[in-house]
Design an enzyme around this catalytic site. Sequence first.
Site, short mmCIF file in Angstrom:
data_model
loop_
_atom_site.label_atom_id
_atom_site.label_comp_id
_atom_site.label_asym_id
_atom_site.label_seq_id
_atom_site.Cartn_x
_atom_site.Cartn_y
_atom_site.Cartn_z
N ASP A 16 59.92 -3.19 -29.59
CA ASP A 16 60.29 -1.93 -30.24
C ASP A 16 59.25 -0.84 -29.98
O ASP A 16 59.58 0.34 -29.89
CB ASP A 16 60.56 -2.12 -31.74
CG ASP A 16 59.31 -2.54 -32.52
OD1 ASP A 16 58.21 -2.58 -31.94
OD2 ASP A 16 59.45 -2.84 -33.72
N GLY A 17 57.98 -1.24 -29.83
CA GLY A 17 56.97 -0.25 -29.49
C GLY A 17 57.17 0.34 -28.10
O GLY A 17 57.05 1.56 -27.91
N THR A 19 58.52 7.53 -34.52
CA THR A 19 58.67 8.23 -35.79
C THR A 19 57.74 7.63 -36.84
O THR A 19 57.31 6.48 -36.71
CB THR A 19 60.11 8.14 -36.33
OG1 THR A 19 60.45 6.76 -36.53
CG2 THR A 19 61.10 8.77 -35.34
N ASP A 26 56.10 -6.72 -40.26
CA ASP A 26 55.01 -7.62 -39.88
C ASP A 26 54.34 -8.24 -41.10
O ASP A 26 54.15 -9.45 -41.19
CB ASP A 26 53.96 -6.87 -39.05
CG ASP A 26 54.48 -6.45 -37.70
OD1 ASP A 26 55.46 -7.06 -37.23
OD2 ASP A 26 53.90 -5.52 -37.11
#
Length: 247
Positions: free
Chosen positions: A76-77, A87, A98
Amino acid sequence: MATTTSASTPKKVSSETQTIDSLDALLKTNNIFLFIPNIIGYIRVFLSIASFYFMPTHPKITIFCYLTSEFLDALDGHAARALGQSTKFGAMFDMLIDRCSTMCLCFVLAMFYPKWALFFQLWAAIDVASHWLHLHAATVKGSESHKKIDLSGNPILRLYYTSRKVLFTMCAGNELWFSMVYMLHFGEGPAILTIGKYALGLWRVILYAVTPIMVGKQIISLIHLYTASLDMAALDEAERAKTAKAK
């Protein structure tokens, strides 16, 4: 004489075209909650909850869901940077997934290993407190992410957040450590190393290999807590000085 008109038959849109249009719409949307990195986050939440459900009795399903969720953390990073969809919500959401997933695993490990319950409790407490305070300090300072706070004063955190290889290694090694502790509750795993009369299983070998990483990650969490406390204190001092000057 009657005339007949031929009605044109609308073209059927293929499922592939619909899929492409849907993906294109997602890439162009301004709805933060529908950004691709956040959708990946929703999948991570589902996988994490599934792993929690199966944790007491189904180790293979649990470890598959749990580690897949952690792998998607790296994905996702990359998606956020590649698509220009970074965002503040995504940064907060990612960190909460996490922290909550590891903390819930610690709950189960504390039940599996009652003698080590205090260790798992303290680890979860330090992990959550340090990251929350670090993110809060970053937000107050105006950073869009806890990874983009000014790290010039701390070389360890600067290396941790600026080197993707270091960040991935530390996070992956830490999660592997907890995962292997979990797996050892159910057995040693395939025997791969024999030392004298003792045969070491795969889970224990991995555990030993990543133990230094887990310890290092805990040290970094303590540094997080320390530096974030200094940042918040500095902000308080600046505000008090500004208020005193105004008077």
